[in-house]
Design a protein around this motif. Structure first.
Motif, mmCIF file in Angstrom:
data_model
loop_
_atom_site.group_PDB
_atom_site.id
_atom_site.type_symbol
_atom_site.label_atom_id
_atom_site.label_comp_id
_atom_site.label_asym_id
_atom_site.label_seq_id
_atom_site.Cartn_x
_atom_site.Cartn_y
_atom_site.Cartn_z
ATOM 1 N N LEU A 116 -7.323 -26.285 -21.976
ATOM 2 C CA LEU A 116 -7.202 -25.812 -23.366
ATOM 3 C C LEU A 116 -6.951 -24.308 -23.401
ATOM 4 O O LEU A 116 -7.023 -23.682 -24.440
ATOM 5 C CB LEU A 116 -8.489 -26.136 -24.134
ATOM 6 N N ARG A 117 -6.683 -23.753 -22.221
ATOM 7 C CA ARG A 117 -6.562 -22.290 -22.061
ATOM 8 C C ARG A 117 -7.746 -21.584 -22.703
ATOM 9 O O ARG A 117 -7.605 -20.632 -23.448
ATOM 10 C CB ARG A 117 -5.257 -21.758 -22.649
ATOM 11 N N LEU A 118 -8.933 -22.154 -22.420
ATOM 12 C CA LEU A 118 -10.187 -21.589 -22.952
ATOM 13 C C LEU A 118 -10.120 -21.450 -24.472
ATOM 14 O O LEU A 118 -10.598 -20.460 -25.025
ATOM 15 C CB LEU A 118 -10.471 -20.226 -22.307
ATOM 16 N N ALA A 119 -9.514 -22.446 -25.128
ATOM 17 C CA ALA A 119 -9.392 -22.434 -26.593
ATOM 18 C C ALA A 119 -8.670 -21.174 -27.072
ATOM 19 O O ALA A 119 -9.002 -20.616 -28.124
ATOM 20 C CB ALA A 119 -10.758 -22.566 -27.249
ATOM 21 N N GLY A 120 -7.685 -20.727 -26.317
ATOM 22 C CA GLY A 120 -6.956 -19.495 -26.636
ATOM 23 C C GLY A 120 -6.042 -19.665 -27.841
ATOM 24 O O GLY A 120 -5.909 -20.758 -28.397
ATOM 25 N N PRO A 121 -5.381 -18.550 -28.251
ATOM 26 C CA PRO A 121 -4.580 -18.528 -29.472
ATOM 27 C C PRO A 121 -3.433 -19.543 -29.488
ATOM 28 O O PRO A 121 -2.960 -19.915 -30.556
ATOM 29 C CB PRO A 121 -4.024 -17.101 -29.528
ATOM 30 N N VAL A 122 -3.007 -20.002 -28.306
ATOM 31 C CA VAL A 122 -1.892 -20.964 -28.308
ATOM 32 C C VAL A 122 -2.254 -22.209 -29.124
ATOM 33 O O VAL A 122 -1.387 -22.852 -29.719
ATOM 34 C CB VAL A 122 -1.468 -21.330 -26.851
ATOM 35 N N SER A 178 4.616 -19.343 -21.619
ATOM 36 C CA SER A 178 4.830 -17.892 -21.687
ATOM 37 C C SER A 178 4.615 -17.259 -20.313
ATOM 38 O O SER A 178 4.731 -16.051 -20.148
ATOM 39 C CB SER A 178 3.840 -17.277 -22.680
ATOM 40 N N GLY A 179 4.236 -18.077 -19.345
ATOM 41 C CA GLY A 179 3.957 -17.547 -18.007
ATOM 42 C C GLY A 179 2.631 -16.807 -17.935
ATOM 43 O O GLY A 179 2.332 -16.134 -16.951
ATOM 44 N N ASP A 180 1.828 -16.938 -18.982
ATOM 45 C CA ASP A 180 0.590 -16.147 -19.058
ATOM 46 C C ASP A 180 -0.579 -16.934 -18.451
ATOM 47 O O ASP A 180 -1.194 -17.757 -19.120
ATOM 48 C CB ASP A 180 0.334 -15.806 -20.528
ATOM 49 N N ARG A 181 -0.861 -16.658 -17.189
ATOM 50 C CA ARG A 181 -1.938 -17.380 -16.508
ATOM 51 C C ARG A 181 -3.267 -16.673 -16.729
ATOM 52 O O ARG A 181 -3.305 -15.478 -16.994
ATOM 53 C CB ARG A 181 -1.621 -17.499 -15.017
ATOM 54 N N LEU A 182 -4.346 -17.425 -16.575
ATOM 55 C CA LEU A 182 -5.693 -16.862 -16.727
ATOM 56 C C LEU A 182 -6.266 -16.419 -15.392
ATOM 57 O O LEU A 182 -6.944 -15.399 -15.289
ATOM 58 C CB LEU A 182 -6.647 -17.938 -17.279
ATOM 59 N N GLY A 183 -6.049 -17.232 -14.369
ATOM 60 C CA GLY A 183 -6.734 -17.033 -13.091
ATOM 61 C C GLY A 183 -5.879 -16.311 -12.077
ATOM 62 O O GLY A 183 -4.776 -15.837 -12.370
ATOM 63 N N GLY A 184 -6.399 -16.239 -10.862
ATOM 64 C CA GLY A 184 -5.737 -15.494 -9.802
ATOM 65 C C GLY A 184 -4.569 -16.252 -9.186
ATOM 66 O O GLY A 184 -4.384 -17.446 -9.406
ATOM 67 N N ASP A 185 -3.791 -15.507 -8.387
ATOM 68 C CA ASP A 185 -2.685 -16.093 -7.628
ATOM 69 C C ASP A 185 -3.273 -16.699 -6.356
ATOM 70 O O ASP A 185 -3.956 -15.997 -5.602
ATOM 71 C CB ASP A 185 -1.708 -14.954 -7.299
ATOM 72 N N PRO A 186 -3.017 -17.981 -6.087
ATOM 73 C CA PRO A 186 -3.603 -18.614 -4.893
ATOM 74 C C PRO A 186 -3.267 -17.901 -3.580
ATOM 75 O O PRO A 186 -4.003 -18.026 -2.599
ATOM 76 C CB PRO A 186 -2.985 -20.015 -4.910
ATOM 77 N N LEU A 187 -2.188 -17.124 -3.573
ATOM 78 C CA LEU A 187 -1.824 -16.421 -2.334
ATOM 79 C C LEU A 187 -2.779 -15.274 -2.038
ATOM 80 O O LEU A 187 -2.969 -14.893 -0.887
ATOM 81 C CB LEU A 187 -0.408 -15.851 -2.457
#
Ligand SMILES: NC(=O)c1ccc[n+]([C@@H]2O[C@H](COP(=O)([O-])OP(=O)(O)OC[C@H]3O[C@@H](n4cnc5c(N)ncnc54)[C@H](OP(=O)(O)O)[C@@H]3O)[C@@H](O)[C@H]2O)c1
Length: 278
Positions: A192-198, A264-273
Motif C-alpha cells: 500500500l506504499r505505507l498508505a502513501g499519497p498515491v 513514478s519510480g519512487d521506491r521506499l526502501g534500499g537498493d538490494p545491491l
C-alpha cells in the motif's frame, strides 16, 4: 468475506495464499490478539522476520488461534547478521523456538547483502534444512535477478518466492516478469506504499468509486490481478478485514492499464545491491 483466499502454485509443489498479513510493525504485545483476528478474517499467510523482534507474539497468535496450525503458512526470515552456513542453521533454530513451532512454511533470506557474499552458503543450508523438514518452502527477499541466477547456477535450486518492494509507484514490472518466467512467486512488501499519497490520487479513488471499494482495496486487487501476493500490514481491525475483502470485484483491463501509469519510480526502501541491515 470469511472464506479463505485462493492459492497460487509454487515451483516446489506447494501452494501459497493469494494475500497475506504483514506483521512488520506488530509487537509481542499486540500480535497475540491481532494474528488470530487476521486468521478469523480468512488470512492463511503470515509474514514475520527475526528482525521484527515479534516472533514470540506471532507464534503465540498462531498457537492460540482456532485455525489449525497446518492450515497456516508461517513465514519468517534470515537476518543479515546470521548469513553463513552454521549461523543460518542456528538462526532458524532460534526462530522456531521463538515461534514455538517445529517447522516454518516459508523461510526467506531477508536481504542478499552482496558485499558480505554469504547468501549462497546460507541458501545451501536452507536447502538442507528444507530437506530435513524444518522448512516447507525456501525463498528470498529483495534479491535481484543476478542474485537468483547465481543461486540457481551454484545450487540448482530456485527460490519458491522472492519478496520485493512493490506498490503502485514502484511496480517493478520487469523483475516480476523475470520471476514469473521461472515459476517464482512475487510477494509485494509495502503493497500500500505505507498508505502513501498515491492512494489519494484521482486514478485510484475513481476506480474505487466504480467498484464501491476503498483505495487500499484497489491497490491490493491490482497486485492480485498482476499475479503478485501482497502482504498488507494494519493494526486496525476494520482495515485488516477490508484488506482481505478483495475477491468479490475485478478490475478491467483499462483500469489495470491506468493504474500502471502511476509508476513514478519512487521506491521506499534500499537498493538490494547496496542496502545492508543486520
Ligand atoms: N522483506 C522486506 O524487506 C520487508 C520490508 C518492509 C515490509 N515487509 C513486510 O511487508 C509488510 C507490509 O509492509 P508495510 O507495513 O511496510 O506497508 P503497507 O502494508 O504498504 O502499509 C501499512 C500501513 O498502511 C496503513 N493501512 C493498512 N491498510 C490500509 C488501507 N486499506 N487504507 C489505508 N491505510 C492502510 C497501516 O496503518 P494502520 O495500521 O493504521 O491500518 C500502515 O500504516 C510488513 O508488515 C512486513 O511484514 C517486508
Amino acid at each position: 468475506m470469511s472464506s479463505i483466499a485462493p492459492t497460487l502454485p509454487l515451483n516446489d509443489n506447494h501452494t501459497i495464499p493469494a494475500i497475506g498479513y504483514g506483521t512488520g510493525h506488530l509487537t509481542d504485545d499486540n500480535a497475540p490478539d491481532l494474528v488470530p483476528f487476521a486468521l478469523e478474517c480468512g488470512y492463511r499467510l503470515l509474514d514475520t522476520a527475526a528482525r521484527y523482534d515479534n516472533e514470540v507474539g506471532v507464534g503465540r497468535g498462531v498457537r492460540e488461534s482456532s485455525v489449525d496450525r497446518a492450515e497456516i503458512m508461517v513465514t519468517t526470515k534470515l537476518r543479515g547478521s546470521q548469513h553463513g552456513s552454521e549461523t543460518a542453521r542456528q538462526a532458524l533454530e532460534v526462530s522456531l523456538s521463538r515461534l514455538g513451532l517445529d517447522y516454518v512454511d516459508l523461510y526467506l533470506i531477508h536481504w542478499p547483502l552482496p558485499r558480505i557474499d554469504k547468501y549462497v552458503e546460507s541458501w545451501e543450508t536452507m536447502i538442507a534444512m528444507r530437506d530435513e523438514g524444518l522448512i516447507r518452502s525456501i525463498g528470498t527477499s529483495n534479491f535481484n535477478p543476478d542474485h537468483i541466477d547465481r543461486l540457481e547456477r551454484e545450487t540448482g535450486v530456485l527460490p519458491a518466492v522472492n519478496q520485493i518492494e512493490r506498490h503502485l509507484e514502484w511496480p517493478q514490472a520487469q523483475k516480476c516478469e523475470y520471476q514469473a518466467e521461472r515459476g517464482i512467486v512475487t510477494q509485494a512488501w509495502s503493497p500500500l506504499r505505507l498508505a502513501g499519497p498515491v492512494l489519494d490520487s484521482s486514478t485510484v479513488t475513481s476506480i474505487g468509486g466504480q467498484h464501491g471499494v476503498n483505495p487500499g482495496q484497489v491497490a491490493l486487487r491490482w497486485h492480485i490481478q498482476s499475479g503478485v501476493v501482497p502482504i498488507p500490514h494494519s493494526t486496525n481491525r476494520d482495515r485488516i478485514a477490508a484488506n482481505f475483502d478483495v475477491f468479490t470485484f475485478e478490475l478491467s483491463d483499462d483500469e489495470m492499464a491506468s493504474l500502471a501509469t502511476l509508476d513514478s519510480g519512487d521506491r521506499l526502501g534500499g537498493d538490494p545491491l547496496t542496502h545492508e541491515e543486520f
